[in-house]
Design a protein around this motif. Sequence first.
Motif: not given
Length: 340
Positions: A167-168, A200-201, A223, A228, A306
Amino acid sequence: MTENRKDETELYESILNESIQEFEETHSHSEKEQKRIIKKGKNTAIRTNILISLAVLLLIVPVLTLSTYLYYAIGGKANNAIDVAAKTIYVTEPNMSLEEMEIESDIGFFSMSITFDVFKRIGREDYKAGDYEIYFAFDSPSFPERRMLLDRPMQEIPTIDTEWLVHPNASDPIGRSGEWNILKNLPDGTVGEVYLSLTELVEPKELEEKLGKEVQVRWLAVDTGFEEKQVDNEGVPVGVIGYPAQIDSTTWSPFNGREQSNEEVFMDILNLLEKNEETATKIARSKSLVLSERIAYLKEHGTQVYGAVVTGPVPELRKLENNELIRSIKVGEVKLWNWK
């Protein structure tokens, strides 16, 4: 008179003694013969018990077999187990597919085992990635036995430090330089599979537009609110889930595009797995799926990705290093040129 009676008594006793002696001589046996008779009786009893036991077993075996078939047939338990296993692979194993028509099942006494091959698309061709064998005792599955044929297999049970798609906002254990150097040193006449973690998403369509047509997006990492922090509420690592980006025209694939989009099929599969979460969690590499929470998150926030798995010619994959959307990569499988 008295003497006559005495003589008669003695005569009777003599006759009686002779009769007893004659009977004993006729019916007596030696000790050896007695042992032989006892041994013969024991053997006869053993043979009788064996025959009775075999008769009972021959009766029980078909009854148990029939009962097992009825158990898995009633309510479609066998078909449901196969369906859950197949669809778990589609949404928890990046760029992995299987031929549902080729899944084999073997029914035992109140047990069932299923075996199937799994495939990866590298370039323009599907390659066998390995095979699975899953044993069910009644409805409860064991952990699958995986026999993978990959040069770079993923971790058997992923952890935060070994996840390939990140994830970002999560820490990245992979890093850029090492994997990019692997890609740069691969021969030009090859095709490869690369796992992309994004900065980024983005929406699924937006991702394909930003990556261009030189590579093909094969699988999307979605996501769901847990990626995260990468763990569930109890601290257990939560694995990646997602769905194929491309329509699969084969009739057995749930992502054949005939009635629903791949995103809609993905949501339907999550709802199915939620009802069979214990089975799905055993089959998936991740040991926490938290499906009810993830489904609720997706219904509220929609589908954003993501990360993704892409494939294409190695020279085209190298160009992704200049794409600002890409945070890091992990190089997967590499094959000889087949990009037609």
